[in-house]
Motif scaffolding. Structure first.
Motif, PDB file in Angstrom:
ATOM      1  N   GLN A   2       0.571  -1.171  -0.037  1.00 51.38           N
ATOM      2  CA  GLN A   2       0.100   0.003   0.193  1.00 51.38           C
ATOM      3  C   GLN A   2       0.961   1.245  -0.208  1.00 51.38           C
ATOM      4  O   GLN A   2       1.391   1.488   0.841  1.00 51.38           O
ATOM      5  CB  GLN A   2      -0.859   0.107   1.288  1.00 51.38           C
TER       6      GLN A   2
ATOM      7  N   MET B   4      -6.573   0.967   5.016  1.00 48.47           N
ATOM      8  CA  MET B   4      -6.651   2.179   4.534  1.00 48.47           C
ATOM      9  C   MET B   4      -7.410   3.013   5.418  1.00 48.47           C
ATOM     10  O   MET B   4      -7.263   4.307   5.727  1.00 48.47           O
ATOM     11  CB  MET B   4      -7.455   2.232   3.250  1.00 48.47           C
TER      12      MET B   4
ATOM     13  N   LEU C 208      -4.912   8.796   0.049  1.00 48.06           N
ATOM     14  CA  LEU C 208      -4.700   7.454  -0.902  1.00 48.06           C
ATOM     15  C   LEU C 208      -4.800   7.840  -2.310  1.00 48.06           C
ATOM     16  O   LEU C 208      -4.942   6.338  -3.146  1.00 48.06           O
ATOM     17  CB  LEU C 208      -5.595   6.461  -0.030  1.00 48.06           C
TER      18      LEU C 208
END
Length: 705
Positions: free
Chosen positions: A201, A297, A313
Motif C-alpha cells: 500500500q 486504509m 490515498l
C-alpha cells in the motif's frame, strides 16, 4: 525512556481468531466451525448461537457495546450499521444479548447502495451474511469500541451487491479447478487450494492544517491546481531515505493499530515522491487480505489525524510527481502448504510448475482486457502509462531464467537447462559472497513474476483489491478447466497424462507467448511493438468498462458462477456512474476554486501592481518590469477566465447525458476543460506573490511535513 512494545502480546489481540475460538468454544463447535473455514463446507446453523454468545462475551470484555455487520458495497469503501447488545427487561434493566440469528444475518437497505439497476428504489430489502472465513474483530476508535463481523452483501434475490461475494465465488472456482488439475496430474493428497495475496500500500502524508486550506484535496482527494516546486523527486533522495520523526511517530502508531487487528504490517519505507510512503504486509488468504487492506486504509486515515497529518490515498494527488499504486502479489497454496508458483531450483524439470505457468500466461493473454479493467479507477487514469507505473498495455515479465525455459520449449519442444544466478561480484573482499537471484526485477511490467509469485502492479492505491483478484482467480480457473478437460480424457495412466501435460504446456506457450515482454514497458518502442503483436491498449477507464459485458467475459463468469450477466451489467452501470460523478465533482471543484479563490486573489494582486506602476510613474521611476509582470498576469487571467467559461458551459451538457455517453463526455470534454483551466492558473501561481496566493503550494504540502 520510550515505552516498550510487546508485539507478540498485542498482535491479533482485537481479533476473534483461531486461538480465541479454540480457547472459548466447546470442542465440537470449534471443530465444526473450523471445518467450514478450512474446507469450505456448509456452515452448520445449529452452532451459531454458541459462537455468537462467546463472540459477544469476548467483545464485551474488550469494551465493546455494539456490533455491526461490516461489509463492502460497490462504493469501494466499507459500510457498517451499529446495534447495541442491549435487550430491555420488564424490570427496567437490560440484558446483553447476541443471538446466532443476529450473527448470521443482517438487513441493511439494499436500495441505498449502488446496484446498477439490480435494485429499484422501492426494493429495499438486502441481506448481509456472516463470512466465517474472515475473523471478526474489534474496531477501537477514540470514541467507540465496536465488534465488527465481516459479511457478504446480497439482494433479496441473491444478487451480489458487494465486493466480497464475487471474490469468495472466484476463490471457490479457482480452488475447484486447481485441485482438479493437481489430482489429475497425480497429486491425490491435495484437497484444497487457496489464493494467497500480499498487497503493498502506497500513500502520501501531508500536514492537516495545510490540507484544510486546499479545497481540491478536501473535495476530490487530489490537487486540481499547483505549480511544480523548484525541487521534486529528481534527486532520488526520498526513496528509502531517513524517515522524519513526525512520520516515524505515525508509522509506529499505525503498526500498533494494525497488529492489534491481526494485520501483519511488515515493511515500511519512504517511497519515490516527497511525502510518499509505503507499507507492505505479510501474505494472507485472498479474502482476509482484502478485508485487511480495507481496514488498513481506514486505520491509516484515523491514525494520521492523531499526528496532525492527512493521509492521501488517491492514485495521483500531485501532478508532476509519482502517484500511488497497490502492488497485488498473488500466488496459490495447497492445503499441504506448497506454493504452486515456486519453480524450484531446476524449473525446466518441474513439469507441474511449467503447466501452471503456461496456463497463467494463457489466461493473461486471453483476458488482458479484463485485467486492465480490474485496475481501472478515475484516479488511476492519471497514473498508468507514466514513468512511475506500468503502461495500460498488459504484458508479463518472466525474467531471464523462465523466459529462456519458455524459448526452449517453444523452439525445441524440450527444456533441458535452467539459468542460475552467479555470485555477487562486488569487488570488495570483505563483503559477503552470496548467490544472486536467477533473474532481475522489472518495475515497468504490469504483471511480473518475482520468484514465487506474480505481482500485479497496475492496481490503484484507493482500490479494493477484490476487483483484480476476482478477475485473476477466474481467468486462471478458466484455463485450468480447459486443461483438465483434456487431461481427464487421457488413457494410459500417469505417464500418458504427463506426456499430454507436456504437449499442452508447449501449445499454450506457443499460442500465447506474445504477451511475454521483459523489456522497458515505458518506451515508445514497446507501444508500437505491442500494437504489432495485437495486444489491447485501453487508455482509460471509460475505454475499459465495456470489457465486462463482452460475450467472452459473460460466458466465462457465468460458467464459474462468479457473476451473472445481470450482475456484470449492473457493475458496468455503477462504474460509468462512479466515473461521471468523480469527474463532475472535480469539474465543479475546479470552477469553485478558480472563481472564488484564484481569480479574486489574482485581481487583488493585479490592482496592487497597477497601483505600484502608477506610483512609480508619478515619481518618474522606470516601471517597465512591473508593467511586463502586469501584462503577463493580465494575459493569463484572460486565458483563465475563458477556460472557466467553457468548463462552466460544458458541465451541464455532460450532466444531461446518461451512462456510457455521459462518462465519455466527462472523459473527452470535461477533463480536457479542467486541464485548460489549470494551465493559466498554475502560470499565475508563479507570477503572484506567495503571500497573496490563496492556498498552500506544492512545496508547502510535500516538503513541510
Amino acid at each position: 525512556m520510550k515505552e516498550k512494545i510487546n508485539v507478540s502480546e498485542i498482535f491479533g489481540s482485537h481479533v476473534f481468531n483461531d486461538s480465541v475460538m479454540k480457547a472459548r468454544l466447546p470442542k465440537a463447535v470449534y471443530k465444526d466451525l473450523k471445518k467450514t473455514i478450512e474446507e469450505g463446507t456448509e456452515l452448520n446453523p445449529a452452532i451459531a448461537d454458541v459462537v455468537a454468545n462467546e463472540m459477544k462475551e469476548w467483545a464485551i470484555e474488550k469494551g465493546a457495546t455494539h456490533y455491526t455487520h461490516w461489509f463492502q458495497p460497490l462504493t469501494g469503501v466499507t459500510a457498517e450499521k451499529h446495534d447495541a447488545f442491549i435487550n430491555p427487561t420488564d424490570d427496567g434493566k437490560v440484558l446483553l444479548e447476541f443471538s446466532g440469528k443476529e450473527l448470521i444475518k443482517g438487513e441493511p437497505d439494499a436500495s441505498s447502495f449502488p446496484s446498477g439497476g439490480l435494485r429499484a428504489t422501492f426494493e429495499a430489502r438486502g441481506y448481509t451474511a456472516w463470512d466465517c472465513t474472515s475473523p471478526a474483530f474489534i474496531k477501537e476508535t477514540d470514541n467507540a469500541c465496536i465488534l465488527c463481523i465481516p459479511t457478504a452483501f446480497c439482494s433479496y434475490k441473491g444478487e451480489a451487491l458487494d465486493k466480497k461475494t464475487p471474490l469468495l465465488r472466484s476463490m471457490q472456482a479457482l480452488d475447484i479447478q486447481t485441485t482438479r488439475l493437481l489430482n489429475v496430474l497425480g497429486n491425490k493428497n491435495v484437497k484444497r487450494v487457496s489464493t494467497s495475496v500480499g498487497p503493498e500500500q502506497e500513500y502520501f502524508l501531508v500536514d492537516e492544517e495545510k490540507y484544510k486550506q486546499r479545497k481540491d484535496l478536501i473535495f476530490t482527494g487530489r490537487t486540481l491546481f499547483g505549480a511544480m516546486p523548484p525541487k521534486g523527486q529528481e534527486m532520488d533522495d526520498h526513496y528509502f531515505g531517513i524517515i522524519k520523526p513526525r512520520i516515524e511517530g505515525f508509522m509506529k502508531d499505525l503498526n500498533i493499530e494494525a497488529w492489534k487487528l491481526g494485520i501483519s504490517a511488515k515493511t515500511e519505507h519512504n517511497e519515490v515522491a516527497p511525502a510518499q510512503h509505503e507499507l507492505a504486509p505479510i501474505y494472507n488468504s485472498n479474502n482476509v487480505a482484502t478485508d485487511h487492506n480495507q481496514l488498513l486504509m481506514e486505520t491509516m486515515r484515523r491514525v494520521a489525524r492523531r499526528h496532525g497529518l492527512k493521509c492521501l490515498l488517491h492514485e495521483k494527488p500531485f501532478a508532476g510527481i509519482n502517484g500511488s499504486g497497490k502492488h497485488n502479489n498473488w500466488s496459490m497454496v495447497t492445503n499441504e502448504g506448497k506454493n504452486l508458483l515456486d519453480p524450484g531450483k531446476t524449473p525446466h524439470e518441474n513439469q507441474q510448475f511449467l503447466l501452471i505457468l503456461a496456463s497463467i500466461i494463457a489466461a493473461v493473454d486471453k483476458h488482458a482486457d479484463l485485467l486492465r479493467m480490474s485496475a481501472s479507477t478515475p484516479g488511476n487514469d492519471h497514473r498508468l502509462g507514466a514513468n512511475e507505473a506500468p503502461p495500460a498495455i498488459i504484458s508479463i515479465f518472466l525474467g531471464d531464467q523462465l523466459e529462456d525455459v519458455v524459448k526452449q520449449l517453444v523452439t525445441r519442444g524440450e527444456a533441458t537447462e535452467s539459468k542460475h544466478g552467479d555470485k555477487l561480484a562486488s569487488g570488495v573482499h570483505s563483503l559477503p559472497a552470496f548467490e544472486k537471484d536467477a533473474t532481475d526485477r522489472n518495475r515497468t511490467s504490469p504483471f511480473a513474476f518475482t520468484g514465487n509469485k506474480f505481482e500485479f502492479r497496475m492496481v490503484g492505491s484507493t482500490q479494493s483489491i477484490s476487483d483484480p483478484n476476482v478477475v485473476l482467480n477466474t481467468i486462471v480457473a478458466d484455463v485450468f478447466a480447459d486443461v483438465c478437460d483434456r487431461l481427464e480424457k487421457v488413457e494410459g495412466g500417469v505417464e500418458a497424462v504427463a506426456m499430454e501435460a507436456h504437449e499442452i504446456t508447449k501449445e499454450l506457450l506457443t499460442q500465447h507467448q506474445r504477451v511475454i515482454f521483459n523489456g522497458n514497458g515505458y518506451s515508445d518502442e514497446w507501444v508500437a511493438e505491442a500494437e504489432r503483436r495485437g495486444l489491447p491498449n485501453l487508455h482509460s477507464m471509460v475505454d475499459a468498462i465495456p470489457t465486462l459485458t463482452t460475450d467472452k467475459a459473460v460466458k466465462m463468469f457465468e460458467k464459474f458462477g462468479v457473476y451473472t450477466k445481470e450482475e456484470l451489467e449492473s457493475r458496468v452501470e455503477v462504474l460509468y456512474e462512479q466515473y461521471s460523478n468523480t469527474i463532475n465533482i472535480e469539474g465543479l471543484a475546479t470552477l469553485d476554486i478558480a472563481k472564488k479563490q484564484i481569480v479574486p486573489a489574482v485581481m487583488k494582486y493585479q490592482r496592487k501592481l497597477a497601483n505600484g506602476v502608477a506610483e512609480l510613474k508619478t515619481v518618474g521611476v522606470d516601471s517597465s518590469v512591473q508593467e511586463k509582470l502586469l501584462e503577463d498576469i493580465t494575459a493569463n487571467l484572460k486565458d483563465l477566465f475563458a477556460a472557466i467559461n467553457k468548463l462552466e458551459a460544458d458541465i451541464p451538457e455532460a450532466q444531461a447525458l446518461e451512462s456510457e455517453a455521459q462518462a465519455r463526455c466527462y472523459h473527452d470534454t470535461i477533463f480536457t476543460d479542467m486541464s485548460a483551466v489549470r494551465e493559466p492558473a498554475d502560470k499565475l501561481e508563479m507570477l503572484v506573490a506567495k503571500e497573496d496566493w490563496p492556498m498552500p503550494s506544492y512545496g508547502d504540502l510535500i516538503f513541510e511535513v
